[in-house]
Design an enzyme around this catalytic site. Sequence first.
Site, PDB file in Angstrom:
ATOM      1  N   HIS A 137      -2.110   7.605  12.864  1.00 46.07           N
ATOM      2  CA  HIS A 137      -2.937   8.230  11.835  1.00 46.07           C
ATOM      3  C   HIS A 137      -2.486   7.849  10.424  1.00 46.07           C
ATOM      4  O   HIS A 137      -3.195   8.110   9.444  1.00 46.07           O
ATOM      5  CB  HIS A 137      -2.901   9.750  11.998  1.00 46.07           C
ATOM      6  N   ASP A 161      -7.814   6.253  10.151  1.00 47.78           N
ATOM      7  CA  ASP A 161      -8.412   7.574   9.948  1.00 47.78           C
ATOM      8  C   ASP A 161      -9.217   7.980  11.187  1.00 47.78           C
ATOM      9  O   ASP A 161      -9.570   7.147  12.022  1.00 47.78           O
ATOM     10  CB  ASP A 161      -9.328   7.559   8.722  1.00 47.78           C
TER      11      ASP A 161
END
Length: 394
Positions: free
Chosen positions: A365, A369
């Site tokens: 992450h 995204d």
Amino acid sequence: MSTEVRVPTLGESVTEATVATWFKQPGDAVAVDEMLCELETDKVTVEVPSPVAGTLSEIVAAEGETVGVDALLAQIAEGDAAPAPAKKEEPKAEAAPAPAAAAKDVEDAPSAKKLMAENNLTDVTGTGKDGRVMKEDVLNAIAAPAPAPAAAPRAPVAADQADREERVKMTRLRQTIAKRLKDSQNTAAMLTTYNEVDMTEVMALRNEYKDLFLKKHGVKLGFMSFFTKACVHALNEVPEVNAEIDGTDIVYKNYVNMGIAAGTPTGLVVPVINDADQMSFAAIEKAIAEKGAKARDGKLSMAEMQGGTFTISNGGVYGSLMSSPILNPPQSGILGMHKIQDRPMAIGGQVVIRPMMYLALSYDHRIVDGKGAVTFLVRVKEALEDPRRLLMDL
């Protein structure tokens, strides 16, 4: 004449190995290129052949020992006869060093004592005169990284059960797997997103053309080439899943080196198919079959397991219905495939039975995204549910 047997070059960035098995013992005759022993490195097993014909006169590195590159493994006496193994002299006992004189009481610097009290420090090594703790020593101790927590002690075992346990030392491969997977969890901001794919079209296409495919290309048409092609298609649209973090930079890869995770008797390995984005279905299937056979036989080289940019892991072959795969660092994405299972699905207002598979994308992450991860997984799903999209690049 005696010939030395030394540890060969083990591969890029590999500096040591463990002696796994000796096939010969002192006094045994050996021929040129006959295997003497096996070494285990972090990823591969290396066989060490005899450089000459003769008799193995001495084993220097026993099974289980860790050896570096070019370390001495054994001695071979060339010819038919070999001298008796040299008897090693017992090291002479050295006189125990005299106990150090008791350190005299030394008053630490007032500023150091104040800082130690404020930061709840009790054991700081002093660099001042006679070991006196100075303010700089405390500041250095505060700035130093905290030591890693010690492993929890093993729970005691009842006396009547201890003799039914077996303790086996972890292989270097298993130690490396454990370390890399834990490092991956500690480093990446790992998150997993899920979807499901209807395998009806892929299975129909495979059944229709599998005989012609085998006849023309000499290799079976499996599901992995479809998934590889679908992932390449999705990576072109979401390039950050095919990228990696290097310090404060993001390195985007304008190629796809596809890692295919494979379970072997000795542990998990990930052979890499280079430039998978430039390959046909047949070339991908041939590469997977070749690398899979090498993995099972322990014949993969270090070069064949390096440079991957994305990984596919197929837990479905073992019956897994759902899992969250762990990233293969420094990669930023890994796709988990699972078991194909008939399930009732609502299609066009009707309940029909369809062969369904859960898909899982684990991603970093820090670089990918949620929107990119979900888009990637949806593109894989769309390509598999309508393989014509791969031909039309849609």
